[in-house]
Design a protein around this motif. Structure first.
Motif, PDB file in Angstrom:
ATOM      1  N   VAL A 134      80.525   3.822  17.589  1.00  9.36           N
ATOM      2  CA  VAL A 134      81.160   2.781  16.780  1.00  9.36           C
ATOM      3  C   VAL A 134      81.223   1.471  17.546  1.00  9.36           C
ATOM      4  CG1 VAL A 134      83.366   2.071  15.771  1.00  9.36           C
ATOM      5  CG2 VAL A 134      82.432   4.325  15.267  1.00  9.36           C
ATOM      6  N   ARG A 135      81.498   1.533  18.841  1.00  9.80           N
ATOM      7  CA  ARG A 135      81.542   0.298  19.640  1.00  9.80           C
ATOM      8  C   ARG A 135      80.188  -0.405  19.633  1.00  9.80           C
ATOM      9  NH1 ARG A 135      83.035  -2.413  24.410  1.00  9.80           N
ATOM     10  NH2 ARG A 135      82.039  -4.436  24.037  1.00  9.80           N
ATOM     11  N   THR A 163      93.048   9.307  20.012  1.00 10.72           N
ATOM     12  CA  THR A 163      93.071   8.873  21.411  1.00 10.72           C
ATOM     13  C   THR A 163      91.704   9.013  22.058  1.00 10.72           C
ATOM     14  OG1 THR A 163      95.410   9.440  21.635  1.00 10.72           O
ATOM     15  CG2 THR A 163      94.133   9.252  23.672  1.00 10.72           C
ATOM     16  N   ILE A 164      91.054  10.130  21.861  1.00  9.56           N
ATOM     17  CA  ILE A 164      89.754  10.294  22.524  1.00  9.56           C
ATOM     18  C   ILE A 164      88.681   9.459  21.835  1.00  9.56           C
ATOM     19  CG2 ILE A 164      88.809  12.308  21.302  1.00  9.56           C
ATOM     20  CD1 ILE A 164      88.212  13.327  24.308  1.00  9.56           C
ATOM     21  N   PHE A 165      88.848   9.194  20.540  1.00  2.15           N
ATOM     22  CA  PHE A 165      87.963   8.259  19.848  1.00  2.15           C
ATOM     23  C   PHE A 165      88.083   6.865  20.470  1.00  2.15           C
ATOM     24  CE2 PHE A 165      87.687   4.992  16.483  1.00  2.15           C
ATOM     25  CZ  PHE A 165      86.381   5.177  16.066  1.00  2.15           C
ATOM     26  N   LEU A 166      89.309   6.395  20.696  1.00  5.99           N
ATOM     27  CA  LEU A 166      89.519   5.085  21.323  1.00  5.99           C
ATOM     28  C   LEU A 166      89.018   5.079  22.765  1.00  5.99           C
ATOM     29  CD1 LEU A 166      93.053   4.204  19.928  1.00  5.99           C
ATOM     30  CD2 LEU A 166      90.858   3.234  19.229  1.00  5.99           C
ATOM     31  N   LEU A 167      89.145   6.204  23.438  1.00  2.23           N
ATOM     32  CA  LEU A 167      88.593   6.303  24.794  1.00  2.23           C
ATOM     33  C   LEU A 167      87.093   6.060  24.773  1.00  2.23           C
ATOM     34  CD1 LEU A 167      89.287   7.085  27.791  1.00  2.23           C
ATOM     35  CD2 LEU A 167      88.575   9.405  27.185  1.00  2.23           C
ATOM     36  N   GLY A 168      86.402   6.620  23.776  1.00  2.00           N
ATOM     37  CA  GLY A 168      84.971   6.375  23.647  1.00  2.00           C
ATOM     38  C   GLY A 168      84.654   4.923  23.362  1.00  2.00           C
ATOM     39  N   TYR A 178      86.231  16.187   9.386  1.00  2.00           N
ATOM     40  CA  TYR A 178      85.793  15.355  10.506  1.00  2.00           C
ATOM     41  C   TYR A 178      85.329  13.978  10.012  1.00  2.00           C
ATOM     42  CZ  TYR A 178      82.223  13.481  13.655  1.00  2.00           C
ATOM     43  OH  TYR A 178      81.445  12.643  14.413  1.00  2.00           O
ATOM     44  N   LEU A 179      84.569  13.949   8.917  1.00  2.00           N
ATOM     45  CA  LEU A 179      84.108  12.680   8.364  1.00  2.00           C
ATOM     46  C   LEU A 179      85.279  11.867   7.823  1.00  2.00           C
ATOM     47  CD1 LEU A 179      80.915  13.820   6.387  1.00  2.00           C
ATOM     48  CD2 LEU A 179      81.089  13.029   8.766  1.00  2.00           C
ATOM     49  N   VAL A 180      86.228  12.525   7.200  1.00  2.00           N
ATOM     50  CA  VAL A 180      87.407  11.834   6.667  1.00  2.00           C
ATOM     51  C   VAL A 180      88.172  11.167   7.797  1.00  2.00           C
ATOM     52  CG1 VAL A 180      89.582  12.115   5.416  1.00  2.00           C
ATOM     53  CG2 VAL A 180      87.565  13.447   4.731  1.00  2.00           C
ATOM     54  N   TYR A 181      88.435  11.911   8.855  1.00  2.53           N
ATOM     55  CA  TYR A 181      89.195  11.367   9.972  1.00  2.53           C
ATOM     56  C   TYR A 181      88.423  10.247  10.657  1.00  2.53           C
ATOM     57  CZ  TYR A 181      92.739  15.057   9.750  1.00  2.53           C
ATOM     58  OH  TYR A 181      93.763  15.877   9.365  1.00  2.53           O
ATOM     59  N   LEU A 182      87.113  10.428  10.822  1.00  4.39           N
ATOM     60  CA  LEU A 182      86.305   9.398  11.467  1.00  4.39           C
ATOM     61  C   LEU A 182      86.336   8.105  10.661  1.00  4.39           C
ATOM     62  CD1 LEU A 182      84.355   8.528  13.670  1.00  4.39           C
ATOM     63  CD2 LEU A 182      82.489   9.571  12.365  1.00  4.39           C
ATOM     64  N   LEU A 183      86.222   8.205   9.353  1.00  7.29           N
ATOM     65  CA  LEU A 183      86.265   7.015   8.508  1.00  7.29           C
ATOM     66  C   LEU A 183      87.620   6.314   8.629  1.00  7.29           C
ATOM     67  CD1 LEU A 183      85.111   5.149   6.351  1.00  7.29           C
ATOM     68  CD2 LEU A 183      85.837   6.806   4.615  1.00  7.29           C
ATOM     69  N   LEU A 193      90.993   1.850  10.912  1.00  8.49           N
ATOM     70  CA  LEU A 193      92.152   1.472  11.720  1.00  8.49           C
ATOM     71  C   LEU A 193      91.733   0.664  12.951  1.00  8.49           C
ATOM     72  CD1 LEU A 193      94.236   4.783  11.674  1.00  8.49           C
ATOM     73  CD2 LEU A 193      94.783   2.652  10.478  1.00  8.49           C
ATOM     74  N   LEU A 194      90.547   0.935  13.454  1.00  9.59           N
ATOM     75  CA  LEU A 194      90.062   0.264  14.664  1.00  9.59           C
ATOM     76  C   LEU A 194      89.730  -1.199  14.422  1.00  9.59           C
ATOM     77  CD1 LEU A 194      88.673   0.313  17.572  1.00  9.59           C
ATOM     78  CD2 LEU A 194      86.583   0.920  16.327  1.00  9.59           C
ATOM     79  N   LEU A 195      89.152  -1.515  13.297  1.00 14.45           N
ATOM     80  CA  LEU A 195      88.569  -2.839  13.086  1.00 14.45           C
ATOM     81  C   LEU A 195      89.554  -3.990  13.286  1.00 14.45           C
ATOM     82  CD1 LEU A 195      86.137  -2.105  10.128  1.00 14.45           C
ATOM     83  CD2 LEU A 195      85.601  -2.382  12.551  1.00 14.45           C
TER      84      LEU A 195
END
Length: 408
Positions: free
Chosen positions: A83-84, A232-237, A158-163, A168-170
């Motif tokens: 995503v980054r 948390t681990i998504f943001l770590l990535g 998994y796709l739901v949470y990723l979306l 939330l990240l943007l």
């Protein structure tokens, strides 16, 4: 989503030309492949799942426990990295949000209406809860008039949470970019032992404070313990994606991470029967949690480090698998459930049945991808990118903490 590298990688790591992270392509494909095999295993263990083999037993459960702590964590980490890179290439955050709503949202919607529905049908049929008329079942599936909550997303959670995490990240992406530009994560975690010992700390805290209070549900709105781990681990990535200090620490930590993971394997294989006794005491509970999280993160670091050394460039097989694996993920569980339901009454024996389930799943995923990729307008609903076929330099990866012991 494509992964690009800002500078040359250390000489001992896998060399990738600018614009490509083949090592993470391989990690992503391997993680999804393992997930498919794991769901075959769910047909054979005693944990709750959609359908069960007549030969289900606890025999395979120790091996399943080896991958439970990290199998999804590594996918969310690689998702954050991807995503980054993808957002850095996007023309605007708004357009990126729209693209993710289409790229992830459409497979979720079609999955709930089409792909996942047969899983519920076969589950209720094996339980003897509904008659065989699929048309009548489907009308009840859409209306929610069934013993199970429907329509449902099952493995597509998994796709739901990723979306949701992407959306939330943007808004905070500019802040995270500034932190990443200063290599804040790499400076904090500089050195192999800081990388191995500091990252687990928040996940240990989540385990001790949230996971028991909020058991994993995959229902999005009440899954707070799971969200703490995954987000948390998504943001770590996201923060680690272009941080060369971080990846340098991964390179240096590989031997220690592999050693820690191997040393903790016996605990994951054999100590589970003692867990209830240990958790009757706070000390035992804390020690188990520390070991659980340290094992998971050590495996992830070891896999990332090994991939950087072992995957040295593009290959036709990796490019093909990387373009197909999203579709395989969407299709695989429905195939497993349908084939397992059909084979269970035949009483073929555990090994012949398992071999047939695996072969049918592999062939079904391959055939499904080859068919769907040739149908414009439909393929995107199954995770296949629209447009011209991607070459080996174009296929791109996407996609912690604790995984529930008996995930659906």
């Amino acid at each position: 989503m494509s992964l690009t590298v800002p500078s040359a990688r250390p000489s001992r790591a896998a060399a990738a030309p600018p614009g490509r992270r083949y090592d993470l392509d391989a990690v992503r494909v391997g993680a999804f492949g393992l997930l498919i095999l794991y769901h075959v295993g769910m047909f054979y263990v005693t944990w709750d799942w959609h359908v069960k083999s007549p030969y289900a037993s606890a025999a395979a459960e120790p091996l399943m426990r080896l991958v439970n702590p990290w199998r999804l964590a590594i996918l969310f980490f690689v998702s954050g990295v991807a995503v980054r890179f993808a957002t850095d290439k996007a023309s605007s955050r708004g357009r990126f949000a729209a693209s993710r709503l289409l790229r992830l949202g459409l497979p979720i919607l079609v999955g709930m209406l089409v792909t996942v529905a047969p899983q519920t049908y076969f589950e209720l049929r094996q339980d003897g809860a509904i008659p065989p008329d699929f048309g009548a079942f489907y009308a009840r599936y859409l209306s929610g008039d069934l013993p199970l909550l429907t329509p449902t997303w099952n493995h597509l959670w998994y796709l739901v949470y990723l979306l949701v995490y992407v959306l939330l990240l943007l808004p905070v992406l500019p802040l995270l970019r500034r932190l990443a530009a200063r290599e804040a994560l790499g400076r904090l975690l500089g050195g192999p032992w800081r990388l191995l010992l500091l990252v687990p700390l928040p996940f240990i805290l989540f385990e001790l404070t949230l996971s028991e209070r909020f058991p994993t549900t995959h229902a999005l709105v009440d899954d707070w313990g799971n969200h703490a781990h995954r987000l948390t681990i998504f943001l770590l990535g996201v923060l680690a994606a272009k941080d060369e200090r971080f990846w340098g620490s991964v390179d240096r930590a590989l031997p220690a991470a592999a050693a820690i993971a191997i040393l903790l394997v016996p605990a994951r294989l054999f100590a589970q029967p003692l867990y209830d006794a240990l958790t009757s005491h706070d000390l035992g509970d804390g020690a188990w949690t520390v070991g659980y999280v340290l094992y998971a993160w050590s495996v992830i670091v070891a896999l990332l480090g090994f991939a950087r050394r072992a995957v040295r460039g593009p290959s036709a097989a990796l490019a093909y698998a990387n373009g197909a694996v999203f579709c395989w993920y969407v299709l695989h569980q429905t195939i497993i459930v349908a084939v397992g339901y059909a084979l269970a009454p035949m009483r073929l024996g555990a090994w012949p049945e398992a071999i047939l389930v695996i072969l049918a799943t592999v062939i079904g995923c391959l055939a499904g991808y080859e068919l769907l990729r040739r149908v414009p307008g439909v393929r995107i609903a199954f995770g296949i990118k629209e447009g011209r076929r991607r070459s080996s330099s174009q296929a791109a990866p996407q996609g912690s903490g604790r995984t529930a012991p008996t995930p659906r």
